[in-house]
Enzyme design. Sequence first.
Site, mmCIF file in Angstrom:
data_model
loop_
_atom_site.group_PDB
_atom_site.id
_atom_site.type_symbol
_atom_site.label_atom_id
_atom_site.label_comp_id
_atom_site.label_asym_id
_atom_site.label_seq_id
_atom_site.Cartn_x
_atom_site.Cartn_y
_atom_site.Cartn_z
ATOM 1 N N CYS A 121 0.804 -1.325 0.177
ATOM 2 C CA CYS A 121 -0.036 -0.042 -0.234
ATOM 3 C C CYS A 121 0.780 1.183 -0.073
ATOM 4 O O CYS A 121 0.433 2.263 -0.153
ATOM 5 C CB CYS A 121 -1.000 -0.126 1.296
ATOM 6 S SG CYS A 121 -2.279 -1.512 1.153
ATOM 7 N N HIS A 153 -3.534 7.096 2.368
ATOM 8 C CA HIS A 153 -4.192 5.891 1.972
ATOM 9 C C HIS A 153 -5.349 5.416 2.454
ATOM 10 O O HIS A 153 -5.491 5.843 3.744
ATOM 11 C CB HIS A 153 -2.894 4.833 2.348
ATOM 12 C CG HIS A 153 -3.291 3.469 2.286
ATOM 13 N ND1 HIS A 153 -4.069 2.885 1.093
ATOM 14 C CD2 HIS A 153 -3.068 2.281 3.147
ATOM 15 C CE1 HIS A 153 -4.274 1.781 1.161
ATOM 16 N NE2 HIS A 153 -3.815 1.112 2.368
ATOM 17 N N ASN A 201 -10.052 -0.287 0.296
ATOM 18 C CA ASN A 201 -8.592 -0.267 0.260
ATOM 19 C C ASN A 201 -8.141 -0.951 -1.052
ATOM 20 O O ASN A 201 -8.291 -2.021 -1.308
ATOM 21 C CB ASN A 201 -8.089 -0.836 1.667
ATOM 22 C CG ASN A 201 -6.454 -1.140 1.577
ATOM 23 O OD1 ASN A 201 -6.016 -0.553 0.511
ATOM 24 N ND2 ASN A 201 -6.037 -1.282 2.568
#
Length: 340
Positions: free
Chosen positions: A127, A267, A297
């Site tokens: 990520c 994020h 996500n």
Amino acid sequence: MSHEEAAKPRPPCKKLTGVRIISTGSYVPDSVVSNEHLAEKHGYDAEWIIKRTGIRERRYALPHQATSDLCYEAAARCIANAQIDPRKIDLLVLATFTPDMSFPSTACLVQDRLKLLCPAIELEAACAGFMYALVTACAYVAAGISELALVIGGDCNSRVLNPADMKTTALFGDGAGAVLVARGTPKQGLVSYSLGSDGAGGDMLTRPACGSRLPPTPDLLSSGMHFMHMDGRGVFRWAVAILCDTIHDVLTDSRFGPEDIAVYIPHQANVRIINAAIDVLRIPRQRVFNNLDRYGNTSAGSVPLALDEAYSEGRIKRGDNIIMSGFGAGLAWGTAVWHW
């Protein structure tokens, strides 16, 4: 003291200016997977998902799609938005941890589809991948090695999720984003950035099988070792701390206050992670971009997808300072103040 509770040193912040983002683009698959759909198909608690994560729906790649398809679409939109000849692109840097296959690289697959005449670099930082790719591309441009770099982050998380694990599967979706980086003014670019890693926490978020350590076998597959495994509580606590600490680091290093930042693009992992960190820093929530409720996500796609939407909505203008931050498996992170 546990890993996530320990205060660990971080690498010093760095500066890399003289570069600019000239265009953005993003893509998400057409298949919308709502909390209600997951509840009906897998018996999940739809209300628990929205309450604990802030996610209402996410996108899943269609059966014929892979990560390279998502990345190609995001890149094609980015190039179209820039209105430039793709033959001018002399570097491709792509971040993913769900490649189409071990080799050839997804970066090479995308390079071929775009018909680019350039090297194609692929890196994996989960990520945090897009932030790693962005800094890498900026270094090439600032050094004069590249004139126009295409940076892509994208993942097909749906391919590595265990349907039996609600607390992990409900968090993730598929998507990709891209930017074009070129030379800019001396003030533009990475005013301050923090890149770091802590491999000691690697076991908190992992996909154990299907690599050289544990090649796939019937026993491994039947035990679900090819799926993503996450220590949810440990990752949550680490993510809040690293997001809060690294935003503080880059603000301090750049001598900016929270009020000097036009928009924060963290994020999109979990709304509780985001809110916990920004509340500690006393950052107004209205300055924090959030599309988590629609996409979940998307890992390496998360930051560039949010960046593209924020820019398209007019929330970023020439001369603005913005903060971008990615963090996840590795453990790895990348947080930056960018002068637009």
